[in-house]
Design an enzyme around this catalytic site. Sequence first.
Site, PDB file in Angstrom:
ATOM      1  N   GLU A 122     -39.713  86.058 -34.604  1.00  6.89           N
ATOM      2  CA  GLU A 122     -40.872  86.586 -35.321  1.00  6.89           C
ATOM      3  C   GLU A 122     -42.049  86.821 -34.374  1.00  6.89           C
ATOM      4  OE1 GLU A 122     -40.592  85.115 -39.871  1.00  6.89           O
ATOM      5  OE2 GLU A 122     -40.575  83.487 -38.408  1.00  6.89           O
TER       6      GLU A 122
ATOM      7  N   GLU B 283     -33.134  80.614 -40.450  1.00  4.75           N
ATOM      8  CA  GLU B 283     -33.793  79.664 -41.355  1.00  4.75           C
ATOM      9  C   GLU B 283     -32.931  79.295 -42.552  1.00  4.75           C
ATOM     10  OE1 GLU B 283     -37.147  81.855 -39.234  1.00  4.75           O
ATOM     11  OE2 GLU B 283     -35.175  82.348 -40.066  1.00  4.75           O
TER      12      GLU B 283
END
Length: 704
Positions: A105, A125
């Site tokens: 990210e 995640e």
Amino acid sequence: MSEQVTLTRDGEIAVVTVNNPPVNALGTAVRQGLVAAMEQIDADDAIKAAIIIGEGRTYPAGADIREFGKPPQPPALFEVCTRIEETTKPVIAAIHGTALGGGLEISLGAHYRIADPKGRVGLPEVLIGVMPGAGGTIRLPRIAGIGKALDIMVSGRQVGAPEALELGILDRLAETDLLDDAKTFARELIAEGAGPRKTSDRTEGLGTEEENATALQAARDGIVKKARGLYAPAKMVDSMEYSLSHSLHDASIFERDAFMSCLGTPQQQGLNHAFFAERASAKVPENGRAQPRPLNKIGVIGGGTMGAGITVAALNAGLEVTMVERNAEAIANGQKNVEKVYDRDVTKGRKTEAQKTAIMDRYTPSTNYTDLSDADLIIEAVFENMDVKREVFSTLDKVAKPGAVLASNTSYLNIDEIASATARPESVIGLHFFSPANIMRLLEIVIPTKAADDAIATGFALAKAMKKVPVRAGLCDGFIGNRILAKYMSAAAFMVEDGASPYAIDAALVKFGYPMGIHAMGDLAGLDIGWSNRKNNAAKRNNQDRYNGTIADRICENGWFGQKTGKGWYVYAEGDRRGTPNPDIDAIIASARADLGITPRDFSEEEVIRRYLAAMVNEGARVLEEGIALKPSDIDVTFLFGYGFPRYRGGPMKYADMYGLDNLLTDLREFEKEDPRFWKPAQLLIDMVERGESFDDLNKRAMA
């Protein structure tokens, strides 16, 4: 910037280096340092471009697990990503090692990306029950497309740099030194007058509004549906959809709220536990006390399904392997079993012929035990018979070099007795692989009485080389996994005798999250294996114990062993791996009930699961009580990786914690009234309930 983030200059280029060993995790100081670096870059007119790179072995690999469960400290990661993207000079992420989760990210917040060809990226995640929360669902679909982005996020897989380049995640691969090539890239951008290129503004991965809607619906119908039982994937789709029609600011808040909604859910607790349990399984006393012995060349005795699988796992780990079989025909079949795995890889494009040849050059077939004289570790994978195994180990004792570790792949047998066939019991261990051994990740490392610490450490080193999940198991019949398996298989058998349909039991287990039911699993493994074990153990069986094989024995007496014979609990047409219920089973069950004098009753789906799990966890408590497992999480790992327990439930012991140990004990007390021997609660469980403890408390004490 901070101790963890530094900014240096090379002419017009700022180099922002993250140095937070061992994996440059994005802790508070790193996040603060990155924001401060962007502020300085914007304020300095002499800086025309910037590079973000990691010191050491990796680009930032994700969040800092040391901060999990603590109050969040500013700035939040999504704010850091946004600040990088808003920088007025072009920012290049230079990736090596693994840019995972927040690491990817951060790089998506940068305007351009370059990576070492061996680098990997991903948004895993989902593996801990959450979703990207710092722009991953907003930015990745805009360059890789909705379907590809969701595949990466829902699978949690790591994407190699060449594939990431094809997907548009990367702009180029480094050809020489990563930092030097990143600087060259920066100079090109400066020369071209190229400014920042915000990922959140890009659209090349997207289609028309109608095409995007179709892709999102396909995601809900397909990718998310495959993630059966998981909460986060649907939230990922929601976040993607929202981001397509809202500002970056609003989309970031929506994504963050969706991320927060995943926290604290039962499945997030289960997945988070599974993640850390897997990493804790190799933390055993022997690894702290001794270094492993050399491990370069191994021997494998046996070329059947298990021996060939172990051989492939060892070859894939880069080891030299000598396989020994009893005669020329057997070793030829063993070699075919190994080669067909790599032939399949070549056919499917996973390997080239040259790669297959290079691997097979490390494989030596033999019919002579003396060819094992230079092996560092020898694994026996022959028929599950004590006399046969003792004969093999007696022979190995004569030919193996001093210091070689001798390992048995037995599933049940007493390794002390096997070791007694040698003059070196300190070098004998158990290595219980699960079939197919080149695919299944679980490896039970069984510790016989006289095994030396460095021999045990060598078993763990082999597991690491093979990328397997090791679990330390003490010595008993069935060790951890098969011992507990026998108990809950009995619970299922008794339910069928007492009135439950085997197919209803299987359906309840699949609904609970298992890939298949216990009876379908028996057909897959082969019903003759359990039948043989029951016959072999008949003399040892206590007549006061309820016998669990009445129905299964009758099925086997018909020659129905499951998939291998086309018939067992289910009937299998040619090429059918799922099967349909065997219409002849009802008559066998009815006859057995009549002979046993049982009046059948109904079992609800809820009761099936209560009994199944109570038997499993109660036996798990006994395994802990006796020291067969070091900690509850090791039992969880065993069942997650070896027996299909749904990962999002964390494993049987974690599930018991969430169900409530007091509730579990109440169930056992209820069932105990009908069969006091089988359902007697483990004393450990009774004591824990009285003290108000959980299995997680035992995990924490074991790891302290």
